[in-house]
Design a protein around this motif. Structure first.
Motif, PDB file in Angstrom:
ATOM      1  N   ALA A  59      62.966 -57.949 -38.808  1.00  0.00           N
ATOM      2  CA  ALA A  59      61.711 -57.649 -38.121  1.00  0.00           C
ATOM      3  C   ALA A  59      60.975 -56.469 -38.740  1.00  0.00           C
ATOM      4  CB  ALA A  59      61.981 -57.369 -36.648  1.00  0.00           C
ATOM      5  N   LYS A  60      61.679 -55.646 -39.521  1.00  0.00           N
ATOM      6  CA  LYS A  60      61.061 -54.457 -40.104  1.00  0.00           C
ATOM      7  C   LYS A  60      60.368 -54.731 -41.437  1.00  0.00           C
ATOM      8  CE  LYS A  60      64.295 -51.313 -37.842  1.00  0.00           C
ATOM      9  NZ  LYS A  60      65.308 -50.243 -38.024  1.00  0.00           N
ATOM     10  N   VAL A  61      60.588 -55.924 -41.998  1.00  0.00           N
ATOM     11  CA  VAL A  61      59.899 -56.271 -43.247  1.00  0.00           C
ATOM     12  C   VAL A  61      58.431 -56.539 -42.931  1.00  0.00           C
ATOM     13  CG1 VAL A  61      59.717 -57.955 -45.115  1.00  0.00           C
ATOM     14  CG2 VAL A  61      61.972 -57.188 -44.330  1.00  0.00           C
ATOM     15  N   TYR A  95      63.848 -59.780 -34.699  1.00  0.00           N
ATOM     16  CA  TYR A  95      63.068 -60.861 -35.312  1.00  0.00           C
ATOM     17  C   TYR A  95      63.190 -62.142 -34.493  1.00  0.00           C
ATOM     18  CZ  TYR A  95      61.356 -64.053 -38.935  1.00  0.00           C
ATOM     19  OH  TYR A  95      60.646 -65.008 -39.633  1.00  0.00           O
ATOM     20  N   LEU A  96      64.406 -62.510 -34.127  1.00  0.00           N
ATOM     21  CA  LEU A  96      64.621 -63.738 -33.366  1.00  0.00           C
ATOM     22  C   LEU A  96      63.860 -63.710 -32.046  1.00  0.00           C
ATOM     23  CD1 LEU A  96      68.452 -64.297 -33.922  1.00  0.00           C
ATOM     24  CD2 LEU A  96      66.571 -65.573 -34.979  1.00  0.00           C
ATOM     25  N   VAL A  97      63.952 -62.597 -31.325  1.00  0.00           N
ATOM     26  CA  VAL A  97      63.272 -62.486 -30.035  1.00  0.00           C
ATOM     27  C   VAL A  97      61.765 -62.517 -30.223  1.00  0.00           C
ATOM     28  CG1 VAL A  97      62.888 -60.969 -28.059  1.00  0.00           C
ATOM     29  CG2 VAL A  97      65.200 -61.293 -28.950  1.00  0.00           C
ATOM     30  N   ARG A  98      61.285 -61.850 -31.265  1.00  0.00           N
ATOM     31  CA  ARG A  98      59.845 -61.819 -31.522  1.00  0.00           C
ATOM     32  C   ARG A  98      59.277 -63.214 -31.708  1.00  0.00           C
ATOM     33  NH1 ARG A  98      57.703 -58.393 -36.567  1.00  0.00           N
ATOM     34  NH2 ARG A  98      58.478 -56.709 -35.232  1.00  0.00           N
ATOM     35  N   PHE A  99      60.045 -64.089 -32.336  1.00  0.00           N
ATOM     36  CA  PHE A  99      59.538 -65.422 -32.632  1.00  0.00           C
ATOM     37  C   PHE A  99      60.074 -66.503 -31.690  1.00  0.00           C
ATOM     38  CE2 PHE A  99      58.743 -63.127 -36.564  1.00  0.00           C
ATOM     39  CZ  PHE A  99      57.399 -63.466 -36.767  1.00  0.00           C
ATOM     40  N   GLY A 100      60.529 -66.086 -30.514  1.00  0.00           N
ATOM     41  CA  GLY A 100      60.755 -67.059 -29.458  1.00  0.00           C
ATOM     42  C   GLY A 100      62.177 -67.419 -29.128  1.00  0.00           C
ATOM     43  N   ALA A 101      63.160 -66.831 -29.794  1.00  0.00           N
ATOM     44  CA  ALA A 101      64.547 -67.144 -29.450  1.00  0.00           C
ATOM     45  C   ALA A 101      64.885 -66.578 -28.074  1.00  0.00           C
ATOM     46  CB  ALA A 101      65.505 -66.573 -30.500  1.00  0.00           C
ATOM     47  N   ARG A 102      65.635 -67.333 -27.319  1.00  0.00           N
ATOM     48  CA  ARG A 102      66.071 -66.878 -26.001  1.00  0.00           C
ATOM     49  C   ARG A 102      67.196 -65.860 -26.165  1.00  0.00           C
ATOM     50  NH1 ARG A 102      66.767 -71.875 -26.452  1.00  0.00           N
ATOM     51  NH2 ARG A 102      68.981 -71.852 -25.852  1.00  0.00           N
TER      52      ARG A 102
END
Length: 320
Positions: A59-61, A95-102
């Motif tokens: 997510a930091k990239v 990153y996963l949470v940002r793009f919709g992962a539960r």
């Protein structure tokens, strides 16, 4: 065409037939950026197969704003069809949470290596090593090898003794790095070793006391795990995926973290470990302890448990 990294570079017209013959209860997808991953996901959804996902996204990239919006649509649609996410880092979790992962579907897993291969044979606690510092990676602008050499120049001017360093790697910046190395003062000795294959990496890493990781755009950075398993203290640029209190490079334990591109801060971290043998040895031991959490059997156990849980233990094939 594996020379291309585009969406169409990895695909297979035989994938659907192969998966149908194998009839898996679960599949593990690595990433989402190839047609093959989407083909496998589509097959799984059509056949009631559980889907697990892993990747090293960070997510930091930095990403351009318009790409963020497109990714939220496309990647969000992909993630909505995943049953279990296997995540190796704190930056990856964000990153996963940002793009919709539960959040409840995410399991932490180490980005694993064969720890024994990197920790055995060569290293002994307290042994004198040939080099104070080692840098390893492809010589690319985003990996900032020049920061390592500039920091060495500063360290050599202050340390009051000969500073010995090793640089492992090859790539487009080779000539520029060689020129920079020629300008180092006499108080600094730098070995430009070039490319080292994986078989020789354990021994090469164990020749040094501290591993320096200068990248500004690094999803995870598996080489840091290799260095930790080889018993090195770590100096790592902030933002690299392997940095975090629950990941591999743990600030204040086995790693000093500094702002990327800040050569002065990097040199200060290098001087701190150069001048404090007790601290360096504590960090080296911490690296060895943390690396054991990133061994292949640990990751395999997590994957096995995830498969059982995802399938509700109703596997179609008998198990021993």
């Amino acid at each position: 065409d594996l020379d291309s990294l585009g969406f169409w570079s990895i695909s297979s017209p035989d994938l659907s037939g192969t998966l149908t013959r194998l009839a898996p209860d679960a599949i593990l997808l690595s990433g989402y950026a190839s047609r093959l991953s989407w083909q496998a996901l589509g097959w799984a959804r059509r056949h009631g197969c559980r889907v697990m996902y892993t990747g090293d996204s960070n997510a930091k990239v930095p990403t351009r704003r318009w790409r963020q919006w497109v990714k939220k649509l496309v990647v969000g649609a992909y993630f909505s069809q995943i049953d279990v996410f296997l995540c190796a880092s704190e930056a990856g979790l964000d990153y996963l949470v940002r793009f919709g992962a539960r959040a409840e579907a995410i399991l932490r897993i180490p980005f694993a290596i064969d720890v024994r291969r990197f920790s055995a044979k060569f290293w002994e606690a307290g042994a004198q090593r040939k080099y104070d510092f080692v840098w390893a990676g492809k010589l690319l602008p985003r990996k900032r090898p020049e920061d390592f050499i500039e920091a060495l120049k500063l360290v050599a001017g202050i340390a009051g003794r000969k500073v010995r360093a090793l640089l492992i790697g090859d790539g487009p910046m080779r000539d520029a790095i060689s020129e920079m190395a020629d300008s180092l003062p006499d108080a600094c000795e730098l070995d430009l070793r070039g490319f080292v294959n994986q078989m020789a990496m354990p021994q090469s890493l164990q020749e040094a006391e501290t591993f320096v990781f200068t990248s500004v755009d690094e999803p995870y950075g598996l080489v840091a795990t290799e260095a930790a398993a080889a018993g090195l203290a770590l100096i790592v640029a902030e933002g690299i995926g392997c940095v975090g209190d629950t990941v591999l490079a743990r600030p204040g334990k086995n790693a000093i973290v500094y702002p990327p591109r800040d050569v002065q801060a990097l040199a200060s971290a290098m001087l701190a470990l150069l001048g404090d043998g007790d601290r360096r040895r504590r960090m080296q031991q911490a690296s060895l302890d943390i690396a054991r959490e990133h061994d292949l059997p640990v990751a395999a156990g997590i994957i096995e448990a995830a498969v059982w849980n995802a399938c509700g233990r109703n596997l179609t094939r008998a198990t021993a």
